[in-house]
Every structure is written in structure tokens, then in C-alpha cells.
Design a protein around this motif. Sequence first.
Motif, PDB file in Angstrom:
ATOM      1  N   GLN A   4       0.853  -1.195   0.000  1.00 49.44           N
ATOM      2  CA  GLN A   4       0.000   0.000   0.000  1.00 49.44           C
ATOM      3  C   GLN A   4       0.883   1.238   0.000  1.00 49.44           C
ATOM      4  OE1 GLN A   4      -3.214  -0.301  -0.262  1.00 49.44           O
ATOM      5  NE2 GLN A   4      -3.763   1.848  -0.119  1.00 49.44           N
ATOM      6  N   LYS A   5       0.605   2.168  -0.904  1.00 52.31           N
ATOM      7  CA  LYS A   5       1.371   3.412  -0.954  1.00 52.31           C
ATOM      8  C   LYS A   5       0.765   4.428   0.008  1.00 52.31           C
ATOM      9  CE  LYS A   5       3.139   4.971  -4.692  1.00 52.31           C
ATOM     10  NZ  LYS A   5       3.372   5.546  -6.010  1.00 52.31           N
ATOM     11  N   LYS A   7      -0.274   8.133   1.378  1.00 54.80           N
ATOM     12  CA  LYS A   7      -0.844   9.329   0.741  1.00 54.80           C
ATOM     13  C   LYS A   7      -0.055  10.558   1.187  1.00 54.80           C
ATOM     14  CE  LYS A   7      -4.549   7.239  -0.935  1.00 54.80           C
ATOM     15  NZ  LYS A   7      -4.330   6.535  -2.165  1.00 54.80           N
ATOM     16  N   THR A   8       0.284  11.408   0.247  1.00 51.03           N
ATOM     17  CA  THR A   8       1.073  12.598   0.564  1.00 51.03           C
ATOM     18  C   THR A   8       0.263  13.640   1.317  1.00 51.03           C
ATOM     19  OG1 THR A   8       0.560  13.556  -1.586  1.00 51.03           O
ATOM     20  CG2 THR A   8       2.613  12.312  -1.414  1.00 51.03           C
ATOM     21  N   LYS A  10      -1.734  13.658   3.876  1.00 51.08           N
ATOM     22  CA  LYS A  10      -1.652  13.643   5.344  1.00 51.08           C
ATOM     23  C   LYS A  10      -0.374  14.330   5.830  1.00 51.08           C
ATOM     24  CE  LYS A  10      -0.286  10.006   8.072  1.00 51.08           C
ATOM     25  NZ  LYS A  10      -0.324   8.640   8.573  1.00 51.08           N
ATOM     26  N   ASN A  66       5.816   5.011   3.867  1.00 53.23           N
ATOM     27  CA  ASN A  66       5.661   4.468   2.522  1.00 53.23           C
ATOM     28  C   ASN A  66       6.511   3.212   2.331  1.00 53.23           C
ATOM     29  OD1 ASN A  66       4.380   4.699  -0.009  1.00 53.23           O
ATOM     30  ND2 ASN A  66       6.169   5.691  -0.908  1.00 53.23           N
ATOM     31  N   GLU A  74       7.300  12.375  -5.364  1.00 52.20           N
ATOM     32  CA  GLU A  74       6.629  12.375  -4.060  1.00 52.20           C
ATOM     33  C   GLU A  74       7.310  13.345  -3.095  1.00 52.20           C
ATOM     34  OE1 GLU A  74       4.984   7.762  -3.873  1.00 52.20           O
ATOM     35  OE2 GLU A  74       7.083   8.187  -3.378  1.00 52.20           O
TER      36      GLU A  74
END
Length: 176
Positions: A4-5, A7-8, A10, A66, A74
Motif C-alpha cells: 500500500q502506498k 498518501k502525501t 496527510k 511508505n 513524491e
Amino acid sequence: MELQKAKTGKFVLNYGLLLGIILVVVGVIMYVTNNHLEPHWSFMLLTFAIFVAVVIYGIKAFKTENGGFLSLGEAIKVAVGIGLIAAIIGGLWTILLSTVIEPDYMVQVEDIQREQMIERFPEMTDAQIDDALGMSAAFRSPWVNFALGLVMYMFFGLIIGLIGGLIMREKRPYDV
């Protein structure tokens, strides 16, 4: 198994809020110590060091969540986002300071600029000084300062994100 990647968003919000609050605290300290009109160079250095530290720490925290992976894109996205959120909060402080807390703030800034011009350019006439100050009047608006702050913080975020991303990047292995 697919990883699972993270999320930026947050990290952008959390670290942007943190940086924005720190910038407001530094701004309040500058106001209370009467350094808001002519800040000492140490405040600028401190602000920049805090900016770099929070942005780098935000990128590192994103990489950790991550799975230890980080792309250059990213890192830049996190850094520019942190800069944007911090600039909005810091800009709101500046607008509050210059319109509510210290309504004659811009007049005081102009007076300081006039004194500095007289010291640096004693051969200038009063009319020349008035013309020069008139040209810079548009840049003394709180809203123009807010917009310039947004651009500046996002630019610094881009540069720090680029440098930090190049140093910390770790490519994800391809799924087989």
C-alpha cells in the motif's frame, strides 16, 4: 503481495500546519521583541533553518510510512505542499498583524525605507525619494506580501524537496 502506498496529503497537512504554527510563533516573538519592522538577520536564518528541518522531516516521515520508498516526485509534492500550507498560515498572521494588530504597519515600513534611502543615497532629493517609494508602494500591500510569500515558500519547498528527494529517494522494486 502489493504494498500500500502512503498518501502525501496527510504529511502535507500535518507538517504544513506544524511549520505554519512555528512561523506564527516566530512572528509573534519578532513582534513582541519589536523586530517585526526591521528583523535581525538571525530571525531570517532561524526561520529558514526551521523551514528546511520541518520539510526534510516531513519527507522522511512520508518515506518511512511508505515502506522506505520515495520517488523524487513524491518528495517534491510533499515539500511544495508543506510550503504552501505554511505560507497560508504565515500569510494570515502577516495580514492580521498589518491590518488589525498594527494598522499603521505599512506607514511604519515606508518611514523606515525612507530613512534607509536617505542614509544610503544622501544625494537624492525628497522628490526622488518620494518617487522611489511610490513605485514600491504596491509591494507593501498585505495581500501582495501574502501572494509573494506563497510563491517564495513553494519555491523553497521545490528546491528543498528536489535536494532532499535526490538524497533520500528509494525506488520501489517491480512486482513480479
